[in-house]
Design a protein around this motif. Structure first.
Motif, PDB file in Angstrom:
ATOM      1  N   GLY A 157       0.787  -1.228   0.000  1.00  0.00           N
ATOM      2  CA  GLY A 157       0.000   0.000   0.000  1.00  0.00           C
ATOM      3  C   GLY A 157       0.815   1.272   0.000  1.00  0.00           C
ATOM      4  O   GLY A 157       0.294   2.347   0.314  1.00  0.00           O
ATOM      5  N   GLY A 158       2.090   1.158  -0.362  1.00  0.00           N
ATOM      6  CA  GLY A 158       2.960   2.321  -0.347  1.00  0.00           C
ATOM      7  C   GLY A 158       2.990   3.065  -1.667  1.00  0.00           C
ATOM      8  O   GLY A 158       2.365   2.653  -2.663  1.00  0.00           O
ATOM      9  N   TRP A 159       3.733   4.165  -1.673  1.00  0.00           N
ATOM     10  CA  TRP A 159       3.852   5.006  -2.860  1.00  0.00           C
ATOM     11  C   TRP A 159       5.320   5.215  -3.212  1.00  0.00           C
ATOM     12  O   TRP A 159       6.182   5.335  -2.338  1.00  0.00           O
ATOM     13  N   LEU A 160       5.577   5.314  -4.514  1.00  0.00           N
ATOM     14  CA  LEU A 160       6.809   5.882  -5.028  1.00  0.00           C
ATOM     15  C   LEU A 160       6.426   7.161  -5.763  1.00  0.00           C
ATOM     16  O   LEU A 160       5.668   7.125  -6.737  1.00  0.00           O
ATOM     17  N   VAL A 161       6.943   8.296  -5.283  1.00  0.00           N
ATOM     18  CA  VAL A 161       6.684   9.591  -5.908  1.00  0.00           C
ATOM     19  C   VAL A 161       7.952   9.994  -6.654  1.00  0.00           C
ATOM     20  O   VAL A 161       9.021  10.136  -6.038  1.00  0.00           O
ATOM     21  N   VAL A 162       7.839  10.180  -7.968  1.00  0.00           N
ATOM     22  CA  VAL A 162       8.986  10.532  -8.793  1.00  0.00           C
ATOM     23  C   VAL A 162       8.740  11.901  -9.419  1.00  0.00           C
ATOM     24  O   VAL A 162       7.815  12.077 -10.212  1.00  0.00           O
ATOM     25  N   ASP A 163       9.570  12.856  -9.032  1.00  0.00           N
ATOM     26  CA  ASP A 163       9.479  14.215  -9.560  1.00  0.00           C
ATOM     27  C   ASP A 163      10.383  14.307 -10.786  1.00  0.00           C
ATOM     28  O   ASP A 163      11.607  14.286 -10.671  1.00  0.00           O
ATOM     29  N   GLU A 164       9.774  14.417 -11.963  1.00  0.00           N
ATOM     30  CA  GLU A 164      10.507  14.474 -13.228  1.00  0.00           C
ATOM     31  C   GLU A 164      10.478  15.877 -13.827  1.00  0.00           C
ATOM     32  O   GLU A 164      10.426  16.055 -15.043  1.00  0.00           O
ATOM     33  N   ALA A 165      10.562  16.895 -12.979  1.00  0.00           N
ATOM     34  CA  ALA A 165      10.458  18.277 -13.448  1.00  0.00           C
ATOM     35  C   ALA A 165      11.496  18.615 -14.502  1.00  0.00           C
ATOM     36  O   ALA A 165      11.253  19.440 -15.391  1.00  0.00           O
ATOM     37  N   PHE A 166      12.686  17.985 -14.430  1.00  0.00           N
ATOM     38  CA  PHE A 166      13.749  18.256 -15.394  1.00  0.00           C
ATOM     39  C   PHE A 166      13.915  17.110 -16.387  1.00  0.00           C
ATOM     40  O   PHE A 166      14.990  16.930 -16.959  1.00  0.00           O
ATOM     41  N   GLY A 167      12.870  16.346 -16.627  1.00  0.00           N
ATOM     42  CA  GLY A 167      12.974  15.157 -17.450  1.00  0.00           C
ATOM     43  C   GLY A 167      12.641  15.307 -18.925  1.00  0.00           C
ATOM     44  O   GLY A 167      12.697  14.323 -19.665  1.00  0.00           O
ATOM     45  N   ASP A 168      12.321  16.512 -19.385  1.00  0.00           N
ATOM     46  CA  ASP A 168      11.827  16.650 -20.757  1.00  0.00           C
ATOM     47  C   ASP A 168      12.875  16.367 -21.820  1.00  0.00           C
ATOM     48  O   ASP A 168      12.512  16.030 -22.953  1.00  0.00           O
ATOM     49  N   THR A 169      14.146  16.517 -21.500  1.00  0.00           N
ATOM     50  CA  THR A 169      15.176  16.213 -22.489  1.00  0.00           C
ATOM     51  C   THR A 169      15.644  14.767 -22.376  1.00  0.00           C
ATOM     52  O   THR A 169      16.559  14.356 -23.098  1.00  0.00           O
ATOM     53  N   GLU A 170      15.007  13.989 -21.490  1.00  0.00           N
ATOM     54  CA  GLU A 170      15.382  12.589 -21.276  1.00  0.00           C
ATOM     55  C   GLU A 170      14.127  11.727 -21.206  1.00  0.00           C
ATOM     56  O   GLU A 170      13.907  10.987 -20.252  1.00  0.00           O
ATOM     57  N   ALA A 171      13.296  11.833 -22.244  1.00  0.00           N
ATOM     58  CA  ALA A 171      11.993  11.167 -22.225  1.00  0.00           C
ATOM     59  C   ALA A 171      12.110   9.657 -22.055  1.00  0.00           C
ATOM     60  O   ALA A 171      11.205   9.015 -21.505  1.00  0.00           O
ATOM     61  N   HIS A 172      13.214   9.056 -22.523  1.00  0.00           N
ATOM     62  CA  HIS A 172      13.386   7.611 -22.434  1.00  0.00           C
ATOM     63  C   HIS A 172      13.437   7.137 -20.988  1.00  0.00           C
ATOM     64  O   HIS A 172      13.200   5.959 -20.711  1.00  0.00           O
ATOM     65  N   ALA A 173      13.739   8.045 -20.047  1.00  0.00           N
ATOM     66  CA  ALA A 173      13.885   7.659 -18.646  1.00  0.00           C
ATOM     67  C   ALA A 173      12.621   7.886 -17.832  1.00  0.00           C
ATOM     68  O   ALA A 173      12.596   7.579 -16.639  1.00  0.00           O
ATOM     69  N   SER A 174      11.564   8.376 -18.450  1.00  0.00           N
ATOM     70  CA  SER A 174      10.356   8.715 -17.703  1.00  0.00           C
ATOM     71  C   SER A 174       9.576   7.466 -17.285  1.00  0.00           C
ATOM     72  O   SER A 174       9.493   6.482 -18.022  1.00  0.00           O
ATOM     73  N   LEU A 175       8.970   7.544 -16.115  1.00  0.00           N
ATOM     74  CA  LEU A 175       8.073   6.480 -15.654  1.00  0.00           C
ATOM     75  C   LEU A 175       6.618   6.767 -16.011  1.00  0.00           C
ATOM     76  O   LEU A 175       5.730   6.033 -15.603  1.00  0.00           O
TER      77      LEU A 175
END
Length: 328
Positions: A157-175
């Motif tokens: 019942g847990g969460w993983l919160v991933v902040d991808e605010a700087f992820g737009d130039t690395e789309a392959h790494a997005s969840l």
């Protein structure tokens, strides 16, 4: 209120230099912002009901099954801790300070754990919060490893919160593509890559049930009508996006090399560079006296973060200030 970059008026007051004479490199926001179209006249008149086209455009751009527009990811960062009963929370350190601040304010049992030790902390927490790429260091965690952690957390019942605010130039790494699974929450920002921080718009990708809870907590009219229209244009302008990714990668490499030629071993993303600096306060003060505002980190991360200059004049001033620093 926590300290952030972009506080240029504070710099102007402290150093007695007019705003127009400053180069602001303190935020990591794209200096080549998207040319926002003028919104329809009635966008200022009508109550800002949610536009399904905006959510659809966000799902397409971020490759996520469901997304909720919010008034900047800051709104979600403040609200998510209120959606859980008191929990054991681990926030990667160092990272964007607002995460730990708000989880700590809501009565959760908070620990800040260095990136190198996160794997050992997954099974002893209920919520894990990670910036990927990290802000301010640019550190990355492989998507496959994050997904494995998300699965382990969700099983109880847990969460993983991933902040991808700087992820737009690395789309392959997005969840984003995996965010429909329970327990995985991905935050995305219009402000960084599109250079539209003043729009105050971000998105949350998660299981629809959780998005519904978050929407109820944030209430009606969470995003202004003009912001929705501008974001819809930006998210669907694939020509601008592709050209800007290429440009930012080139300028990010240029900044990395410029620092290297001045003896600074930095790391980061296409939008900023970071390095630990023994004389961080002195460097920050030196740059400010040259009219260049950089981000000083004094605590969990003791170092300097530097964003991209706007134009050749700004690049030259940065080079001159770095040369002067090298000879101090």
């Amino acid at each position: 209120m926590l300290e952030h970059g972009g506080n240029l008026r504070d710099a102007a007051r402290e150093y007695g230099r007019p705003l127009a004479d400053w180069i602001d490199l303190s935020t990591g926001i794209n200096p080549h912002w998207y040319a926002a179209p003028a919104p329809d006249a009635n966008a200022w008149h009508r109550l800002p009901e949610s536009d399904p086209a905006l959510a659809a455009a966000a799902c397409s751009y971020y490759d996520a099954p469901a997304m909720l527009p919010v008034a900047g990811t800051q709104a979600a960062i403040q609200a998510l801790p209120r959606l859980r009963a008191p929990s054991r929370v681990v926030v990667a350190a160092p990272s964007y300070a607002e995460h730990a601040h708000h989880w700590g304010q809501q009565g959760h049992q908070l620990r800040q754990v260095p990136y190198a030790q996160l794997a050992d902390a997954v099974d002893s927490c209920d919520v894990l919060v990670v910036c990927n790429p990290n802000n301010p260091t640019g550190e990355r965690i492989a998507p496959a490893l994050l997904l494995a952690w998300a699965t382990r957390l969700a099983a109880r019942g847990g969460w993983l919160v991933v902040d991808e605010a700087f992820g737009d130039t690395e789309a392959h790494a997005s969840l984003g593509p995996h965010s429909g699974q329970p327990g995985l929450i991905v935050l995305r920002s219009i402000g960084k890559f599109f250079g539209l921080a003043g729009l105050r718009l971000g998105f949350v990708a998660a299981h629809p049930a959780l998005l519904g809870q978050l929407a109820d907590m944030l209430g009606p009219w969470a995003v202004s009508g003009p912001a929705q229209q501008v974001a819809l244009a930006a998210l669907t302008d694939t020509h601008w996006q592709n050209a800007m990714r290429e440009r930012l990668r080139g300028e990010g490499d240029r900044l990395h090399q410029l620092l290297a030629t001045h003896g600074i071993a930095s790391s980061g993303t296409a939008l900023f560079q970071w390095w630990p600096e023994d004389r961080a306060e002195a460097f920050w003060r030196h740059m400010a006296e040259s009219g260049i505002w950089v981000r000083l980190f004094r605590h969990a991360a003791h170092g300097i973060r530097l964003g991209l200059p706007l134009d050749e004049h700004a690049w030259l001033r940065l080079q001159q200030a770095l040369t002067a620093w090298k000879h101090t």
